[in-house]
Design an enzyme around this catalytic site. Structure first.
Site, PDB file in Angstrom:
ATOM      1  N   ASN A 139       0.870  -1.178   0.000  1.00 27.51           N
ATOM      2  CA  ASN A 139       0.000   0.000   0.000  1.00 27.51           C
ATOM      3  C   ASN A 139       0.905   1.225   0.000  1.00 27.51           C
ATOM      4  O   ASN A 139       1.504   1.549   1.022  1.00 27.51           O
ATOM      5  CB  ASN A 139      -0.882  -0.045   1.254  1.00 27.51           C
ATOM      6  CG  ASN A 139      -1.677   1.233   1.461  1.00 27.51           C
ATOM      7  OD1 ASN A 139      -1.756   2.078   0.567  1.00 27.51           O
ATOM      8  ND2 ASN A 139      -2.266   1.370   2.640  1.00 27.51           N
TER       9      ASN A 139
ATOM     10  N   LYS B  47       0.102   4.261  -0.258  1.00 30.09           N
ATOM     11  CA  LYS B  47      -0.512   5.463   0.340  1.00 30.09           C
ATOM     12  C   LYS B  47      -0.274   6.668  -0.582  1.00 30.09           C
ATOM     13  O   LYS B  47      -0.310   6.511  -1.795  1.00 30.09           O
ATOM     14  CB  LYS B  47       0.018   5.677   1.759  1.00 30.09           C
ATOM     15  CG  LYS B  47      -0.110   4.399   2.596  1.00 30.09           C
ATOM     16  CD  LYS B  47       0.169   4.579   4.043  1.00 30.09           C
ATOM     17  CE  LYS B  47      -0.034   3.250   4.767  1.00 30.09           C
ATOM     18  NZ  LYS B  47       0.125   3.356   6.200  1.00 30.09           N
TER      19      LYS B  47
ATOM     20  N   HIS C 103      -9.335   1.407   5.292  1.00 26.51           N
ATOM     21  CA  HIS C 103      -8.038   1.590   5.963  1.00 26.51           C
ATOM     22  C   HIS C 103      -8.223   2.594   7.099  1.00 26.51           C
ATOM     23  O   HIS C 103      -8.986   3.552   6.975  1.00 26.51           O
ATOM     24  CB  HIS C 103      -7.003   2.090   4.957  1.00 26.51           C
ATOM     25  CG  HIS C 103      -5.622   2.062   5.506  1.00 26.51           C
ATOM     26  ND1 HIS C 103      -5.170   3.019   6.373  1.00 26.51           N
ATOM     27  CD2 HIS C 103      -4.610   1.175   5.347  1.00 26.51           C
ATOM     28  CE1 HIS C 103      -3.926   2.719   6.717  1.00 26.51           C
ATOM     29  NE2 HIS C 103      -3.565   1.601   6.115  1.00 26.51           N
TER      30      HIS C 103
ATOM     31  N   GLU D 172      -6.519   4.966   8.071  1.00 28.04           N
ATOM     32  CA  GLU D 172      -6.244   6.367   7.709  1.00 28.04           C
ATOM     33  C   GLU D 172      -7.450   7.006   7.030  1.00 28.04           C
ATOM     34  O   GLU D 172      -7.666   8.215   7.139  1.00 28.04           O
ATOM     35  CB  GLU D 172      -4.980   6.438   6.824  1.00 28.04           C
ATOM     36  CG  GLU D 172      -3.734   6.208   7.672  1.00 28.04           C
ATOM     37  CD  GLU D 172      -2.555   5.617   6.935  1.00 28.04           C
ATOM     38  OE1 GLU D 172      -2.549   5.601   5.693  1.00 28.04           O
ATOM     39  OE2 GLU D 172      -1.623   5.141   7.620  1.00 28.04           O
TER      40      GLU D 172
ATOM     41  N   GLU E  56      -5.340  -4.751  10.854  1.00 30.87           N
ATOM     42  CA  GLU E  56      -4.315  -3.722  10.997  1.00 30.87           C
ATOM     43  C   GLU E  56      -4.533  -2.938  12.289  1.00 30.87           C
ATOM     44  O   GLU E  56      -5.326  -1.986  12.315  1.00 30.87           O
ATOM     45  CB  GLU E  56      -4.378  -2.747   9.820  1.00 30.87           C
ATOM     46  CG  GLU E  56      -4.088  -3.379   8.484  1.00 30.87           C
ATOM     47  CD  GLU E  56      -3.435  -2.372   7.534  1.00 30.87           C
ATOM     48  OE1 GLU E  56      -2.388  -2.694   7.004  1.00 30.87           O
ATOM     49  OE2 GLU E  56      -3.965  -1.275   7.365  1.00 30.87           O
TER      50      GLU E  56
ATOM     51  N   GLY F 182       2.880   2.119  10.834  1.00 28.82           N
ATOM     52  CA  GLY F 182       3.945   3.116  10.694  1.00 28.82           C
ATOM     53  C   GLY F 182       4.687   3.411  11.981  1.00 28.82           C
ATOM     54  O   GLY F 182       5.429   4.389  12.064  1.00 28.82           O
TER      55      GLY F 182
ATOM     56  N   SER G  15       3.535  -2.208  10.397  1.00 31.58           N
ATOM     57  CA  SER G  15       4.977  -2.334  10.646  1.00 31.58           C
ATOM     58  C   SER G  15       5.565  -3.677  10.229  1.00 31.58           C
ATOM     59  O   SER G  15       6.487  -4.183  10.877  1.00 31.58           O
ATOM     60  CB  SER G  15       5.296  -2.024  12.108  1.00 31.58           C
ATOM     61  OG  SER G  15       4.969  -0.668  12.396  1.00 31.58           O
TER      62      SER G  15
ATOM     63  N   GLY H 289       2.832  -1.163   4.275  1.00 29.69           N
ATOM     64  CA  GLY H 289       2.878   0.252   3.912  1.00 29.69           C
ATOM     65  C   GLY H 289       4.296   0.675   3.577  1.00 29.69           C
ATOM     66  O   GLY H 289       4.821   0.392   2.500  1.00 29.69           O
TER      67      GLY H 289
HETATM   68  P1  PGA Z   1       3.003   0.230   7.633  1.00 28.19           P
HETATM   69  O1  PGA Z   1       1.526   0.482   7.097  1.00 28.19           O
HETATM   70  O2  PGA Z   1       3.476  -1.067   7.012  1.00 28.19           O
HETATM   71  O3  PGA Z   1       3.799   1.424   7.155  1.00 28.19           O
HETATM   72  O4  PGA Z   1       2.929   0.134   9.110  1.00 28.19           O
HETATM   73  C1  PGA Z   1       0.635  -0.574   6.907  1.00 28.19           C
HETATM   74  C2  PGA Z   1      -0.662  -0.056   6.367  1.00 28.19           C
HETATM   75  O5  PGA Z   1      -1.080   1.033   6.767  1.00 28.19           O
HETATM   76  O6  PGA Z   1      -1.289  -0.712   5.515  1.00 28.19           O
END
Ligand code: PGA
Length: 255
Positions: A15, A17, A102, A104, A172, A178, A216, A237
Site C-alpha cells: 500500500n 498510500k 483503511h 487512515e 491492521e 507506521g 509495521s 505500507g
Molecule cells: P506500515 O503500514 O506497514 O507502514 O505500518 C501498513 C498499512 O497502513 O497498511
C-alpha cells in the site's frame, strides 16, 4: 507454527498510500527484476499505488506477474462526486483489488463501517476484490476491546452477499501502523482466529478467505508474522516503497 493445513495462496500487498511519482516506476522495475519475472511459486503479490500511478505502473506490474489495486473507491458508479473515483473506473484501468476501510481513511475522512460496506458492494459489482481493513486503536486495545472492535467492524463492513473468493480481510492494529511496533505473534494469532470464526457466520468457506496482517511489517519480521496460523499474507505500507525491502517480505512468504 503449523501451516501445513493452510489451503490459501499467500497475498503480499503493498500500500503506497500518498507516495510516489512517475519516476517511481524505476522502483517497480527493480522489484520485477528481483522477482525474476514472476512472484515466487504459490505467492500472489499486489501493489496499490496512488490513483495517479495506476495506469503508469499497469503494464510493468502485469509483466512481473504482480496484481494491481487501488486504495479506495466511491460507492456510486458515476456521477457528480467531485474528486472521487468509482470502482468501475478502477476496473477500467486494470485494477483488480481495492483497499477499503483503511484506518487512515476511517480517521482522516471519518469513514465508518456502513460506508465501507457500500463501497465494498460497489467494488464487487465492478468486478474488484475488496481488501477490507479492520483494527483497534491503542485505547481500545488497552481497554481489552480488540476482539469486540474488530469483529464489530467486520460484521458492519461486510456486504450481505459475500463469497470467500471475492474477499480479502486485513487486520491492521491502528497503533502498529507506521510505528515500528507490532503485537506479539500470539496476539496476532488470536485476533486472526477470532476473525476467522466471525467469518464462519457470514459465508460458507471461511477457511478460504485470506486474512492479512498489516502494521509495521518489514523484511526483518515478515517470516515470523507470516508463519502464524491464520495469517495468509501481509498488507505492507512503508516497507513496500523500496524494492529491496518489499522483496525481502515477498521472499519470506515462501516459508
Ligand atoms: P506500515 O503500514 O506497514 O507502514 O505500518 C501498513 C498499512 O497502513 O497498511
Amino acid at each position: 507454527m503449523d501451516k501445513t493445513a493452510a489451503p490459501l495462496r499467500p497475498l503480499i500487498a503493498g500500500n503506497w498510500k500518498m507516495n510516489g511519482r512517475r519516476a517511481s516506476l524505476d522502483e517497480v522495475l527493480r522489484l520485477a527484476e528481483k522477482l525474476g519475472g514472476r512472484p515466487p511459486e504459490g505467492t500472489e503479490v499486489l501493489l496499490c499505488p496512488p490513483f495517479t500511478l495506476l495506469l503508469h505502473f499497469r503494464d510493468a506490474l502485469a509483466e512481473a506477474g504482480i496484481s494491481l489495486g487501488a486504495q479506495d473507491c466511491h460507492w456510486e458508479e458515476d456521477g457528480a462526486h467531485t474528486g472521487d473515483i468509482s470502482a468501475r473506473q478502477l476496473h477500467d484501468v486494470g485494477a483488480r483489488y481495492v483497499i477499503l476501510g483503511h484506518s487512515e481513511r476511517r480517521q482522516d475522512h471519518g469513514e465508518d463501517s456502513s460506508l465501507i460496506r457500500k463501497k465494498a458492494e460497489a467494488a464487487l459489482a465492478a468486478g474488484l476484490v475488496p481488501v477490507i481493513c479492520v483494527g483497534e486503536t491503542e485505547t481500545e486495545r488497552d481497554a481489552g476491546k480488540t476482539a469486540e472492535v474488530v469483529v464489530g467492524q467486520l460484521h458492519d463492513s461486510l456486504p450481505e452477499d459475500i463469497s470467500h473468493d471475492r474477499l480479502v480481510l486485513a487486520y491492521e492494529p491502528v497503533w502498529a501502523i507506521g510505528s515500528g511496533r507490532t503485537p506479539t505473534g500470539e496476539e496476532i494469532g488470536m485476533v486472526h482466529s477470532t476473525l476467522r470464526e466471525a467469518l464462519a457466520s457470514r459465508l460458507d468457506k471461511p477457511d478460504f478467505v485470506r486474512i492479512l496482517y498489516g502494521g509495521s511489517v518489514s523484511a526483518g519480521n515478515a517470516a515470523d508474522i507470516l508463519g502464524i496460523k491464520n495469517v495468509d499474507g501481509a498488507l505492507v505500507g512503508g516497507a513496500s516503497l523500496k524494492a529491496e525491502e518489499f522483496y525481502g517480505i515477498i521472499a519470506a512468504s515462501r516459508g
